[in-house]
Design an enzyme around this catalytic site. Structure first.
Site, PDB file in Angstrom:
ATOM      1  N   SER A   5      -9.434  -1.151   7.436  1.00 20.63           N
ATOM      2  CA  SER A   5      -8.925  -0.912   6.085  1.00 20.63           C
ATOM      3  C   SER A   5      -8.155  -2.063   5.448  1.00 20.63           C
ATOM      4  O   SER A   5      -7.797  -1.983   4.272  1.00 20.63           O
ATOM      5  CB  SER A   5      -8.035   0.335   6.071  1.00 20.63           C
ATOM      6  N   SER A  65      -9.576   1.186   3.175  1.00 18.00           N
ATOM      7  CA  SER A  65      -8.763   1.999   2.318  1.00 18.00           C
ATOM      8  C   SER A  65      -7.678   1.244   1.539  1.00 18.00           C
ATOM      9  O   SER A  65      -7.128   1.788   0.588  1.00 18.00           O
ATOM     10  CB  SER A  65      -8.089   3.089   3.153  1.00 18.00           C
ATOM     11  N   LYS A 102       0.855  -1.183   0.000  1.00 16.68           N
ATOM     12  CA  LYS A 102       0.000   0.000   0.000  1.00 16.68           C
ATOM     13  C   LYS A 102       0.895   1.238   0.000  1.00 16.68           C
ATOM     14  O   LYS A 102       1.918   1.264   0.700  1.00 16.68           O
ATOM     15  CB  LYS A 102      -0.866  -0.043   1.261  1.00 16.68           C
TER      16      LYS A 102
END
Lengths: 500, 102
Positions: A174, A150, A75
């Site tokens: 997330s 996310s 990420k």
């Protein structure tokens, strides 16, 4: 093994092929590079990709290490020296990390190849990846829908077989929520189990890094590499790290699983409820004992989370001021003008909302009313779990109240988006560990299959136990073997070659 | 306890060192008003006698963690060049900021 079959492998399978030298690390990187080039234009999971760097890593990697030769995507909130780390924000659009995060160091030390930075909601604020300032990431199961967030880029990349595994971060869900919506496994370790050194901070009393993978075993293999003490993160726990893969096959007979009655109320998609009820029955058939429990303060979790997480975000994001790194407004009149315009130009709407909300709840006159009260309620939420865990080994629930939603369906209503995290947030506030794994499929109005996630929550530092429970379920069902249409499409196109 | 949930977004944005356009301020005023209305449900929670959760608290309700200490010794860290490598403006190995004193 055929070249084009390679990206469909999970980490354990890939390791077997690398260990026995059926494959070289270079071949793996090249096959993945080709797969990404072919599929990512339709998914948009990646923000940046350094093929040369990955091939260089492949040259020297030790294939006998636990993750030797396994490419892992990160990420874009996790620092990798020399690579962009944008947090999908305009304010960091030209930023390059100058050091490796602890999780990156540890994965490299375990032989993994760092390959690719994935899309996300800006600064990890969101539940659909629509808050990325760069682009939308599409759900490989239905390209008209969000992958969750996310860590949506990480989840979609794994679901589309364009990553063997990825790392995400979980502040209020997330990792687990996008794993559920994209049909993969997502693990949030207990608070403090994994060092956050080198992660861009969002809400420091909640943030944790965790893997998104194709199987529970893969998640255990990655946790083996990233867990453990780190003096550079003062919240990191010093307890020794067990081998999380050691007891995965232990039987579930006698395991006591709690079903929180507050998590099976109205507002859950009937198809999600059906799948979770079926999972409960399945656990019973495996010999687990199901116990109804109560987490009475659940109704306060979302409100508590948004007070605390926004407050911490407003403090953490104060560092983006146009001086040391990132975007800087042109021709500032004075220092306040530099700050005010740099942040206006650099932050997207959701980040601005949370910075304002956080500043408000910490401001004089409102602190006691909101922030301090939220911290007290957080204590009650923690006590709910302590009490429940006195009677049971782990909790099971849906990961999210519904399946992947359409683009734009939630993004105009922040509050409604916040409620997408209703089942993951309480565990984050309590600092306990949790995992989401596929437990069925819903059918959308258009007839597409949409994955449903089952959440297993465990006591602090009992990751081994929830991995074992999740593995027991996974290995006695077929859900994890289903591939998203985009992953399947790849397999079907390969078929003629297979006959030649 | 304060009588009602009213946020003055324009004022708070100043505190946050964040410029907003008039449209943004109006939109956030509405949206955050709703979020705070939702958050008002925290008032119903019975918190009398409950101490706030600590940032670094052990989550199992066991002994609270102590703040870790380390020796105050120099260690290898970034060079000036590395630290400045992302600076939007720099000069003579220093970050450039607008004048803060007349």
């Amino acid at each position: 093994m055929k070249w084009s079959d390679l990206p469909a492998l999970n980490v354990a399978e890939l390791r077997a092929a690398l260990r026995s030298r059926q494959l070289s690390a270079r071949e793996v990187v090249e096959a993945l590079r080709d797969r990404i080039a072919e599929i990512d234009p339709r998914i948009d999971a990646y923000l940046s990709l350094d093929v040369e760097d990955a091939l260089t890593q492949a040259e020297t990697v030790d294939l006998d290490l636990p993750l030797g030769g396994v490419p892992i995507a990160f990420k874009d909130i996790i620092s990798v020296a020399g690579q962009p780390c944008t947090c999908a924000s305009k304010i960091l659009q030209n930023y390059r990390a100058i050091y490796d995060a602890a999780v990156v160091e540890k994965l490299k030390a375990a032989g993994a190849i760092v390959f690719g930075k994935t899309n996300m909601d800006e600064f990890a604020m969101g539940s659909s990846t629509e808050n990325s300032s760069v682009k939308l990431t599409r759900n490989p199961w239905d390209l008209t829908r969000v992958p969750g967030g996310s860590s949506g880029g990480s989840a979609a990349a794994v679901a589309a077989d364009e990553a063997f595994a990825a790392l995400g971060t979980d502040t209020g869900g997330s990792v687990r929520q996008p794993a559920a919506l994209s049909g993969v496994v997502g693990l949030k370790p207990s608070y403090g189990r994994v060092s956050r050194f080198g992660l861009v901070a969002f809400a420091s009393s909640l943030d944790q890094a965790g893997p998104l993978t194709k199987t529970v075993r893969d998640a255990a293999m990655i946790l083996n590499a990233i867990a453990g003490a780190d003096p550079r993160d003062s919240t990191c726990r010093k307890e020794s790290v067990p081998d999380y893969t050691a007891n995965l096959d232990r039987k579930l007979r006698g395991t006591r699983l709690g079903l929180p009655k507050e998590y099976l109320t109205d507002g859950i998609d009937p198809q999600v409820r059906r799948a979770v009820n079926a999972a409960v029955k399945h656990f019973e058939s495996l010999g687990a004992e199901i116990v109804e429990v109560s987490l009475p303060h659940t109704e306060y979790a979302v409100a508590t989370y948004y007070m605390i997480a926004s407050a911490e975000a407003s403090a953490n994001l104060a560092r983006f001021d146009g001086v040391r790194y990132g975007h800087r407004a042109e021709n500032p009149r004075d220092l306040l003008d530099l700050y005010g315009r740099t942040r206006e130009e650099g932050f997207g709407p959701e980040v601005k909302r949370r910075v304002i909300l956080g500043t408000y709840v910490l401001s004089a006159g409102y602190y006691d009313e909101y922030y301090n009260r939220a911290q007290k309620v957080r204590k009650l939420i923690r006590q709910d779990f302590v009490e429940a865990f006195g009677k049971i080994d782990a909790l099971i629930s849906p990961t999210a109240p519904e399946v992947a939603f359409r683009f734009g369906e939630r993004s105009t209503d922040p509050l409604r988006m916040y409620l997408a995290d209703v089942f993951t947030i309480a565990a984050s506030l309590a600092g306990i560990c949790g995992i989401s794994l596929p437990c069925g499929f819903a059918t959308s109005g258009e007839g597409t299959e949409l994955p449903i996630g089952l959440q297993v929550l465990g006591k602090p530092l009992k990751e081994a136990q929830i991995l074992q429970i999740a593995h027991g379920y996974e290995q006695s069902t077929d859900w994890h073997k289903r591939k998203s249409p985009l992953a399947k499409e790849n397999a079907e196109r390969r078929t003629p070659n297979a006959q030649s | 306890m304060l009588p009602k949930t009213e946020i003055d977004v324009a004022h708070v944005a100043k505190l946050a060192r964040l410029n907003l356009t008039a449209e943004e301020a109006a939109l956030f005023q509405r949206q955050l008003g709703r979020v705070l209305e939702y958050a008002a449900k925290l008032r119903a929670a019975v918190v009398a006698g409950v101490s706030p959760a600590e940032e670094n608290e052990e989550d199992a309700g066991e002994t609270p963690a102590t703040t870790p200490q380390r020796e105050d010794e120099p260690r290898p860290w970034f060079t000036a060049e590395e630290a400045l490598s992302n600076a939007p403006r720099q000069s003579n190995d220093l970050f450039v900021v607008p004048k803060v004193m007349e």
